[in-house]
Design a protein around this motif. Sequence first.
Motif, PDB file in Angstrom:
ATOM      1  N   ARG A  83       0.843  -1.198   0.000  1.00  0.00           N
ATOM      2  CA  ARG A  83       0.000   0.000   0.000  1.00  0.00           C
ATOM      3  C   ARG A  83       0.880   1.251   0.000  1.00  0.00           C
ATOM      4  O   ARG A  83       1.861   1.322   0.734  1.00  0.00           O
ATOM      5  CB  ARG A  83      -0.905   0.015   1.237  1.00  0.00           C
ATOM      6  N   GLU A  84       0.494   2.212  -0.830  1.00  0.00           N
ATOM      7  CA  GLU A  84       1.234   3.467  -0.920  1.00  0.00           C
ATOM      8  C   GLU A  84       1.206   4.191   0.430  1.00  0.00           C
ATOM      9  O   GLU A  84       0.190   4.179   1.130  1.00  0.00           O
ATOM     10  CB  GLU A  84       0.599   4.341  -2.001  1.00  0.00           C
ATOM     11  N   LEU A  85       2.327   4.817   0.799  1.00  0.00           N
ATOM     12  CA  LEU A  85       2.390   5.557   2.055  1.00  0.00           C
ATOM     13  C   LEU A  85       1.433   6.748   2.015  1.00  0.00           C
ATOM     14  O   LEU A  85       1.237   7.366   0.960  1.00  0.00           O
ATOM     15  CB  LEU A  85       3.813   6.027   2.332  1.00  0.00           C
ATOM     16  N   ASP A  86       0.849   7.085   3.146  1.00  0.00           N
ATOM     17  CA  ASP A  86      -0.141   8.169   3.237  1.00  0.00           C
ATOM     18  C   ASP A  86       0.447   9.516   2.840  1.00  0.00           C
ATOM     19  O   ASP A  86       1.564   9.861   3.225  1.00  0.00           O
ATOM     20  CB  ASP A  86      -0.692   8.263   4.655  1.00  0.00           C
ATOM     21  N   GLY A  87      -0.323  10.277   2.098  1.00  0.00           N
ATOM     22  CA  GLY A  87       0.034  11.653   1.753  1.00  0.00           C
ATOM     23  C   GLY A  87       1.241  11.785   0.846  1.00  0.00           C
ATOM     24  O   GLY A  87       1.856  12.842   0.796  1.00  0.00           O
ATOM     25  N   GLY A  88       1.618  10.737   0.144  1.00  0.00           N
ATOM     26  CA  GLY A  88       2.779  10.817  -0.739  1.00  0.00           C
ATOM     27  C   GLY A  88       4.095  10.809   0.005  1.00  0.00           C
ATOM     28  O   GLY A  88       5.118  11.225  -0.540  1.00  0.00           O
ATOM     29  N   ALA A  89       4.097  10.342   1.245  1.00  0.00           N
ATOM     30  CA  ALA A  89       5.322  10.295   2.043  1.00  0.00           C
ATOM     31  C   ALA A  89       6.310   9.314   1.433  1.00  0.00           C
ATOM     32  O   ALA A  89       5.946   8.438   0.642  1.00  0.00           O
ATOM     33  CB  ALA A  89       4.995   9.891   3.474  1.00  0.00           C
ATOM     34  N   VAL A  90       7.578   9.478   1.796  1.00  0.00           N
ATOM     35  CA  VAL A  90       8.633   8.567   1.340  1.00  0.00           C
ATOM     36  C   VAL A  90       9.414   8.073   2.553  1.00  0.00           C
ATOM     37  O   VAL A  90       9.385   8.692   3.619  1.00  0.00           O
ATOM     38  CB  VAL A  90       9.589   9.249   0.333  1.00  0.00           C
ATOM     39  N   HIS A  91      10.109   6.962   2.387  1.00  0.00           N
ATOM     40  CA  HIS A  91      10.951   6.445   3.460  1.00  0.00           C
ATOM     41  C   HIS A  91      12.135   7.378   3.685  1.00  0.00           C
ATOM     42  O   HIS A  91      12.598   8.046   2.752  1.00  0.00           O
ATOM     43  CB  HIS A  91      11.451   5.040   3.102  1.00  0.00           C
ATOM     44  N   ALA A  92      12.631   7.416   4.908  1.00  0.00           N
ATOM     45  CA  ALA A  92      13.725   8.325   5.258  1.00  0.00           C
ATOM     46  C   ALA A  92      14.983   8.062   4.435  1.00  0.00           C
ATOM     47  O   ALA A  92      15.703   9.004   4.067  1.00  0.00           O
ATOM     48  CB  ALA A  92      14.038   8.206   6.747  1.00  0.00           C
ATOM     49  N   VAL A  93      15.235   6.818   4.107  1.00  0.00           N
ATOM     50  CA  VAL A  93      16.428   6.492   3.333  1.00  0.00           C
ATOM     51  C   VAL A  93      16.367   7.095   1.935  1.00  0.00           C
ATOM     52  O   VAL A  93      17.398   7.397   1.329  1.00  0.00           O
ATOM     53  CB  VAL A  93      16.645   4.957   3.294  1.00  0.00           C
ATOM     54  N   ARG A  94      15.176   7.323   1.432  1.00  0.00           N
ATOM     55  CA  ARG A  94      15.031   7.923   0.098  1.00  0.00           C
ATOM     56  C   ARG A  94      15.485   9.381   0.119  1.00  0.00           C
ATOM     57  O   ARG A  94      16.043   9.876  -0.866  1.00  0.00           O
ATOM     58  CB  ARG A  94      13.588   7.814  -0.376  1.00  0.00           C
ATOM     59  N   HIS A  95      15.275  10.082   1.231  1.00  0.00           N
ATOM     60  CA  HIS A  95      15.797  11.452   1.361  1.00  0.00           C
ATOM     61  C   HIS A  95      17.319  11.435   1.298  1.00  0.00           C
ATOM     62  O   HIS A  95      17.926  12.280   0.640  1.00  0.00           O
ATOM     63  CB  HIS A  95      15.329  12.091   2.669  1.00  0.00           C
ATOM     64  N   SER A  96      17.931  10.482   1.988  1.00  0.00           N
ATOM     65  CA  SER A  96      19.400  10.369   1.988  1.00  0.00           C
ATOM     66  C   SER A  96      19.917  10.103   0.582  1.00  0.00           C
ATOM     67  O   SER A  96      20.911  10.702   0.153  1.00  0.00           O
ATOM     68  CB  SER A  96      19.840   9.250   2.927  1.00  0.00           C
ATOM     69  N   GLU A  97      19.251   9.209  -0.134  1.00  0.00           N
ATOM     70  CA  GLU A  97      19.648   8.896  -1.509  1.00  0.00           C
ATOM     71  C   GLU A  97      19.515  10.122  -2.410  1.00  0.00           C
ATOM     72  O   GLU A  97      20.377  10.372  -3.248  1.00  0.00           O
ATOM     73  CB  GLU A  97      18.794   7.757  -2.056  1.00  0.00           C
ATOM     74  N   ALA A  98      18.448  10.880  -2.252  1.00  0.00           N
ATOM     75  CA  ALA A  98      18.231  12.067  -3.081  1.00  0.00           C
ATOM     76  C   ALA A  98      19.290  13.127  -2.802  1.00  0.00           C
ATOM     77  O   ALA A  98      19.796  13.765  -3.725  1.00  0.00           O
ATOM     78  CB  ALA A  98      16.840  12.641  -2.833  1.00  0.00           C
ATOM     79  N   GLU A  99      19.648  13.308  -1.535  1.00  0.00           N
ATOM     80  CA  GLU A  99      20.674  14.290  -1.196  1.00  0.00           C
ATOM     81  C   GLU A  99      22.033  13.869  -1.735  1.00  0.00           C
ATOM     82  O   GLU A  99      22.821  14.694  -2.190  1.00  0.00           O
ATOM     83  CB  GLU A  99      20.710  14.513   0.310  1.00  0.00           C
ATOM     84  N   ALA A 100      22.318  12.564  -1.696  1.00  0.00           N
ATOM     85  CA  ALA A 100      23.583  12.076  -2.253  1.00  0.00           C
ATOM     86  C   ALA A 100      23.614  12.262  -3.774  1.00  0.00           C
ATOM     87  O   ALA A 100      24.657  12.589  -4.348  1.00  0.00           O
ATOM     88  CB  ALA A 100      23.770  10.601  -1.891  1.00  0.00           C
TER      89      ALA A 100
END
Length: 103
Positions: A83-100
């Motif tokens: 099931r898709e995360l509520d409100g279009g949220a993403v996992h915290a590790v995805r933020h780290s990947e995007a910043e890298a």
Amino acid sequence: MTRHIAAPMPESIRHFMRAGQHPARSTTCPWCHAGAHKPCVIRSSGTPSVNVHHSRKDAWARLTACCTTCQVAPGVPCHKDGRELDGGAVHAVRHSEAEATAA
């Protein structure tokens, strides 16, 4: 009277001009609907905010990085148990990947 004609700025120069801004500003904010490269605004007053809304950071991470937690490609929403995360949220590790990726 001198007339100045604005020339389009090359993308290589534009990147360095915006280096002090959060890379999430390259996307439209789903919370306040601020356009790409525009600051987020406080919805109640319409004044520009110095911070970037969390939902804009989520949208940016979703567009630019893979998620190693749920194994999805850029552009695909994160999910948990199918099931898709509520409100279009993403996992915290995805933020780290995007910043890298942005660095």
